[in-house]
Scaffold this motif. Structure first.
Motif, PDB file in Angstrom:
ATOM      1  N   GLN A 231      40.354  37.899 -22.556  1.00  0.00           N
ATOM      2  CA  GLN A 231      41.441  38.691 -21.866  1.00  0.00           C
ATOM      3  C   GLN A 231      41.200  39.434 -20.632  1.00  0.00           C
ATOM      4  O   GLN A 231      40.028  40.222 -20.774  1.00  0.00           O
ATOM      5  CB  GLN A 231      42.286  39.621 -22.979  1.00  0.00           C
ATOM      6  CG  GLN A 231      43.599  40.302 -22.588  1.00  0.00           C
ATOM      7  CD  GLN A 231      44.596  39.095 -22.468  1.00  0.00           C
ATOM      8  OE1 GLN A 231      44.328  38.125 -22.664  1.00  0.00           O
ATOM      9  NE2 GLN A 231      45.812  39.477 -21.929  1.00  0.00           N
ATOM     10  N   VAL A 232      41.986  39.512 -19.587  1.00  0.00           N
ATOM     11  CA  VAL A 232      41.538  40.121 -18.539  1.00  0.00           C
ATOM     12  C   VAL A 232      42.216  41.481 -18.662  1.00  0.00           C
ATOM     13  O   VAL A 232      43.486  41.521 -18.710  1.00  0.00           O
ATOM     14  CB  VAL A 232      42.110  39.323 -17.187  1.00  0.00           C
ATOM     15  CG1 VAL A 232      41.796  40.011 -16.009  1.00  0.00           C
ATOM     16  CG2 VAL A 232      41.152  38.082 -17.252  1.00  0.00           C
ATOM     17  N   GLN A 233      41.700  42.549 -18.355  1.00  0.00           N
ATOM     18  CA  GLN A 233      42.277  43.665 -17.884  1.00  0.00           C
ATOM     19  C   GLN A 233      42.366  44.269 -16.485  1.00  0.00           C
ATOM     20  O   GLN A 233      41.274  44.011 -15.687  1.00  0.00           O
ATOM     21  CB  GLN A 233      41.639  45.118 -18.712  1.00  0.00           C
ATOM     22  CG  GLN A 233      41.878  44.856 -20.214  1.00  0.00           C
ATOM     23  CD  GLN A 233      40.876  44.083 -20.796  1.00  0.00           C
ATOM     24  OE1 GLN A 233      39.809  43.850 -20.284  1.00  0.00           O
ATOM     25  NE2 GLN A 233      41.323  43.089 -21.777  1.00  0.00           N
ATOM     26  N   LEU A 234      43.659  44.969 -16.072  1.00  0.00           N
ATOM     27  CA  LEU A 234      43.554  45.212 -14.581  1.00  0.00           C
ATOM     28  C   LEU A 234      44.037  46.617 -14.558  1.00  0.00           C
ATOM     29  O   LEU A 234      45.026  47.017 -15.238  1.00  0.00           O
ATOM     30  CB  LEU A 234      44.599  44.267 -13.883  1.00  0.00           C
ATOM     31  CG  LEU A 234      44.285  43.024 -13.617  1.00  0.00           C
ATOM     32  CD1 LEU A 234      45.594  42.158 -13.146  1.00  0.00           C
ATOM     33  CD2 LEU A 234      43.171  42.690 -13.051  1.00  0.00           C
ATOM     34  N   VAL A 235      43.374  47.428 -13.887  1.00  0.00           N
ATOM     35  CA  VAL A 235      43.682  48.966 -13.809  1.00  0.00           C
ATOM     36  C   VAL A 235      43.971  49.423 -12.561  1.00  0.00           C
ATOM     37  O   VAL A 235      43.019  49.351 -11.463  1.00  0.00           O
ATOM     38  CB  VAL A 235      42.488  49.676 -14.522  1.00  0.00           C
ATOM     39  CG1 VAL A 235      42.758  51.244 -14.464  1.00  0.00           C
ATOM     40  CG2 VAL A 235      42.372  49.454 -15.977  1.00  0.00           C
ATOM     41  N   GLU A 236      45.109  49.866 -12.292  1.00  0.00           N
ATOM     42  CA  GLU A 236      45.354  50.322 -10.961  1.00  0.00           C
ATOM     43  C   GLU A 236      45.312  51.962 -10.920  1.00  0.00           C
ATOM     44  O   GLU A 236      45.284  52.542 -11.871  1.00  0.00           O
ATOM     45  CB  GLU A 236      46.871  50.119 -10.692  1.00  0.00           C
ATOM     46  CG  GLU A 236      47.390  48.396 -10.755  1.00  0.00           C
ATOM     47  CD  GLU A 236      48.323  48.269 -11.769  1.00  0.00           C
ATOM     48  OE1 GLU A 236      49.004  47.364 -11.593  1.00  0.00           O
ATOM     49  OE2 GLU A 236      48.346  48.889 -12.770  1.00  0.00           O
ATOM     50  N   SER A 237      44.990  52.256  -9.669  1.00  0.00           N
ATOM     51  CA  SER A 237      44.946  53.589  -9.241  1.00  0.00           C
ATOM     52  C   SER A 237      45.275  53.893  -7.902  1.00  0.00           C
ATOM     53  O   SER A 237      45.320  53.008  -7.006  1.00  0.00           O
ATOM     54  CB  SER A 237      43.710  54.228  -9.634  1.00  0.00           C
ATOM     55  OG  SER A 237      42.724  53.673  -8.897  1.00  0.00           O
ATOM     56  N   GLY A 238      45.357  55.131  -7.483  1.00  0.00           N
ATOM     57  CA  GLY A 238      45.828  55.569  -5.949  1.00  0.00           C
ATOM     58  C   GLY A 238      47.300  55.899  -5.641  1.00  0.00           C
ATOM     59  O   GLY A 238      47.419  56.313  -4.677  1.00  0.00           O
ATOM     60  N   GLY A 239      48.050  55.622  -6.456  1.00  0.00           N
ATOM     61  CA  GLY A 239      49.593  55.895  -6.140  1.00  0.00           C
ATOM     62  C   GLY A 239      49.706  57.366  -6.074  1.00  0.00           C
ATOM     63  O   GLY A 239      48.815  58.094  -6.298  1.00  0.00           O
ATOM     64  N   GLY A 240      51.073  57.727  -5.723  1.00  0.00           N
ATOM     65  CA  GLY A 240      51.288  58.947  -5.628  1.00  0.00           C
ATOM     66  C   GLY A 240      52.517  59.308  -4.537  1.00  0.00           C
ATOM     67  O   GLY A 240      53.319  58.419  -4.347  1.00  0.00           O
ATOM     68  N   LEU A 241      52.647  60.340  -4.435  1.00  0.00           N
ATOM     69  CA  LEU A 241      54.093  61.010  -3.456  1.00  0.00           C
ATOM     70  C   LEU A 241      53.238  61.229  -1.967  1.00  0.00           C
ATOM     71  O   LEU A 241      52.273  62.222  -1.879  1.00  0.00           O
ATOM     72  CB  LEU A 241      54.624  62.233  -3.947  1.00  0.00           C
ATOM     73  CG  LEU A 241      55.791  62.810  -3.172  1.00  0.00           C
ATOM     74  CD1 LEU A 241      56.849  61.806  -2.976  1.00  0.00           C
ATOM     75  CD2 LEU A 241      56.247  64.173  -3.731  1.00  0.00           C
ATOM     76  N   VAL A 242      53.905  60.725  -1.020  1.00  0.00           N
ATOM     77  CA  VAL A 242      53.543  60.807   0.452  1.00  0.00           C
ATOM     78  C   VAL A 242      54.752  60.991   1.239  1.00  0.00           C
ATOM     79  O   VAL A 242      55.829  60.514   0.923  1.00  0.00           O
ATOM     80  CB  VAL A 242      52.518  59.839   0.787  1.00  0.00           C
ATOM     81  CG1 VAL A 242      53.227  58.354   0.867  1.00  0.00           C
ATOM     82  CG2 VAL A 242      51.682  59.984   2.091  1.00  0.00           C
ATOM     83  N   GLN A 243      54.620  61.552   2.331  1.00  0.00           N
ATOM     84  CA  GLN A 243      55.683  61.670   3.226  1.00  0.00           C
ATOM     85  C   GLN A 243      55.856  60.473   4.260  1.00  0.00           C
ATOM     86  O   GLN A 243      54.853  59.842   4.295  1.00  0.00           O
ATOM     87  CB  GLN A 243      55.296  63.011   4.089  1.00  0.00           C
ATOM     88  CG  GLN A 243      55.840  64.196   3.596  1.00  0.00           C
ATOM     89  CD  GLN A 243      55.656  65.363   4.526  1.00  0.00           C
ATOM     90  OE1 GLN A 243      55.342  65.217   5.524  1.00  0.00           O
ATOM     91  NE2 GLN A 243      56.620  66.391   4.112  1.00  0.00           N
ATOM     92  N   ALA A 244      56.831  60.034   4.885  1.00  0.00           N
ATOM     93  CA  ALA A 244      56.874  59.025   5.595  1.00  0.00           C
ATOM     94  C   ALA A 244      56.025  59.139   6.586  1.00  0.00           C
ATOM     95  O   ALA A 244      55.770  60.269   7.462  1.00  0.00           O
ATOM     96  CB  ALA A 244      58.199  59.042   6.055  1.00  0.00           C
ATOM     97  N   GLY A 245      55.458  57.748   7.142  1.00  0.00           N
ATOM     98  CA  GLY A 245      54.118  58.072   8.167  1.00  0.00           C
ATOM     99  C   GLY A 245      52.764  58.322   7.606  1.00  0.00           C
ATOM    100  O   GLY A 245      51.930  57.990   8.532  1.00  0.00           O
ATOM    101  N   GLY A 246      52.841  58.756   6.336  1.00  0.00           N
ATOM    102  CA  GLY A 246      51.498  58.923   5.683  1.00  0.00           C
ATOM    103  C   GLY A 246      51.122  57.740   5.267  1.00  0.00           C
ATOM    104  O   GLY A 246      51.257  56.490   5.666  1.00  0.00           O
ATOM    105  N   SER A 247      49.655  57.718   4.581  1.00  0.00           N
ATOM    106  CA  SER A 247      48.853  56.797   4.196  1.00  0.00           C
ATOM    107  C   SER A 247      48.590  56.781   2.630  1.00  0.00           C
ATOM    108  O   SER A 247      48.267  57.989   1.957  1.00  0.00           O
ATOM    109  CB  SER A 247      47.436  56.615   4.852  1.00  0.00           C
ATOM    110  OG  SER A 247      47.923  56.203   6.189  1.00  0.00           O
ATOM    111  N   LEU A 248      48.367  55.796   1.935  1.00  0.00           N
ATOM    112  CA  LEU A 248      47.669  55.708   0.489  1.00  0.00           C
ATOM    113  C   LEU A 248      46.972  54.531   0.479  1.00  0.00           C
ATOM    114  O   LEU A 248      47.119  53.522   1.064  1.00  0.00           O
ATOM    115  CB  LEU A 248      48.861  55.515  -0.427  1.00  0.00           C
ATOM    116  CG  LEU A 248      49.749  56.811  -0.743  1.00  0.00           C
ATOM    117  CD1 LEU A 248      50.735  56.425  -1.725  1.00  0.00           C
ATOM    118  CD2 LEU A 248      48.834  58.016  -1.626  1.00  0.00           C
TER     119      LEU A 248
END
Length: 127
Positions: A1-18
């Motif tokens: 079985q393959v497991q995928l773990v995401e990270s890095g999401g969040g709250l940012v203002q328009a024009g910003g980066s993630l």
């Protein structure tokens, strides 16, 4: 079985980066394509970007071209989605996906081509 773990999401203002990351582990399959999809409230899941096993070819939704960049590491286990110039309409839950492919440079463009999915990470862009 393959497991995928995401990270890095969040709250940012328009024009910003993630920067989102997705790490694959377990009984990974190869060659494989990986990609990111997103789902906004009340809308269907849509493709954001996909990348071939070789990492040489990427495909993007028209709405993110020129703003997002997808890459994968040399070990072929982690993909990174750099999101710049974010807009409120980029808000949603972002899902990482992985699917077995026929060849290292085979491009997958739809959700049907991916068998494994992560749990998702929330991205919220405020105006």
């Amino acid at each position: 079985q393959v497991q995928l773990v995401e990270s890095g999401g969040g709250l940012v203002q328009a024009g910003g980066s993630l920067r989102l990351s997705c790490a694959a582990s377990g009984r990974t399959v190869s060659p494989n394509a990986m990609g990111w999809f997103r789902q906004a409230p009340g809308k269907e899941r849509e493709v954001v970007a996909t990348i071939t096993y070789s990492g040489k070819t990427t495909a993007y939704a028209d709405s993110v071209k020129g703003r997002f960049a997808l890459s994968r590491d040399d070990a072929k286990t982690t993909v990174y989605l750099q999101m710049n110039s974010l807009k409120p309409e980029d808000t949603g839950v972002y899902y990482c996906a992985l699917g077995r492919v026929r060849a290292s440079n085979y491009v997958v463009r739809s959700a049907n081509g991916f068998e494994y999915w992560g749990q998702g990470t929330q991205v919220t862009v405020s105006s």
